[in-house]
Design an enzyme around this catalytic site. Sequence first.
Site, PDB file in Angstrom:
ATOM      1  N   ASP A 288      -4.938   6.719  10.079  1.00  0.00           N
ATOM      2  CA  ASP A 288      -4.586   5.481  10.587  1.00  0.00           C
ATOM      3  C   ASP A 288      -3.220   5.248  11.122  1.00  0.00           C
ATOM      4  OD1 ASP A 288      -3.063   5.203   8.467  1.00  0.00           O
ATOM      5  OD2 ASP A 288      -4.254   3.881   7.399  1.00  0.00           O
TER       6      ASP A 288
ATOM      7  N   HIS B  61      -0.036   4.842   6.781  1.00  0.00           N
ATOM      8  CA  HIS B  61       0.037   5.331   5.558  1.00  0.00           C
ATOM      9  C   HIS B  61      -0.023   6.812   5.591  1.00  0.00           C
ATOM     10  CE1 HIS B  61      -2.599   1.484   5.117  1.00  0.00           C
ATOM     11  NE2 HIS B  61      -1.724   1.310   4.444  1.00  0.00           N
TER      12      HIS B  61
ATOM     13  N   GLY C 279      -1.911  -4.186   0.632  1.00  0.00           N
ATOM     14  CA  GLY C 279      -1.972  -5.596   1.697  1.00  0.00           C
ATOM     15  C   GLY C 279      -1.208  -6.744   1.464  1.00  0.00           C
TER      16      GLY C 279
ATOM     17  N   SER D 243       0.765  -1.174  -0.083  1.00  0.00           N
ATOM     18  CA  SER D 243      -0.039  -0.106  -0.122  1.00  0.00           C
ATOM     19  C   SER D 243       0.773   1.431   0.153  1.00  0.00           C
ATOM     20  CB  SER D 243      -0.956   0.002   1.280  1.00  0.00           C
ATOM     21  OG  SER D 243      -0.410  -0.292   2.513  1.00  0.00           O
TER      22      SER D 243
ATOM     23  N   ASN E  34       3.544  -5.494   5.730  1.00  0.00           N
ATOM     24  CA  ASN E  34       2.496  -6.136   6.129  1.00  0.00           C
ATOM     25  C   ASN E  34       2.906  -7.443   7.040  1.00  0.00           C
ATOM     26  OD1 ASN E  34       0.148  -4.580   5.368  1.00  0.00           O
ATOM     27  ND2 ASN E  34       0.996  -5.084   3.236  1.00  0.00           N
TER      28      ASN E  34
END
Length: 227
Positions: A192, A195, A82, A48, A111
């Site tokens: 979040d 990111h 992801g 991502s 991830n």
Amino acid sequence: MVQGFPVVSGFRGSLSLKWIRQLVLVIGLVWTGAAFAAPTTVMVMGDSLSAAYGIERESGWVNLLRKRLPEEVDVVNASISGETTSGGAARLPELLGQHDPDIVLLELGGNDGLRGLPPGQMRANLARMIEASRESGAKVLLLGIEVPPNYGQAYTDAFRRVYRGLADEYGIPLVPFLLDGIALDKSLMQDDGIHPTAAAQPRMLDNVWPTLEPLLTDERQLADQPH
């Protein structure tokens, strides 16, 4: 007329032969020039962070890289939000065959860390991707990432050592932390906390560029050598 080429009266043999030789030379130079002009392909294999998650794709650092490079350099963004190192290792062989990249940027592992997967497993997957890329003839640039400190000092240290260890073992360049100067700046991170925002993307490119630029220069010099 000699073999379809005009001949000037009084110079039949010498001029027509000289004209033909010059034409052959020009054709040869044109073909050689076409070989020199072969484009360079850069492929980004990431998650991502490189897939412009949560922002307009045009604002992502990979697209900014595409805009910075000359037209003869093709940038392929094979990043998927992801993605883990396991998924990347499974996808990479087909992508190498499809795009035949000259340079592969590996930006994976984040991830794996967020899921608490074993660093040894991540290392093995990244090693597979490095080897597959090099076997296809591509140079590799490794883009490192770090996990938050709440995962514990032992895990964060082991995670960080994966990238440095691979860079040393395979003799490949490394950007130690893609989000250097960004991750701890809340104004450059999305809500979040994972990111980066659109405003952070130029900084991400600036983190990559000093290490990527020499690879691009070497590749263009190689392409310009006579075959």
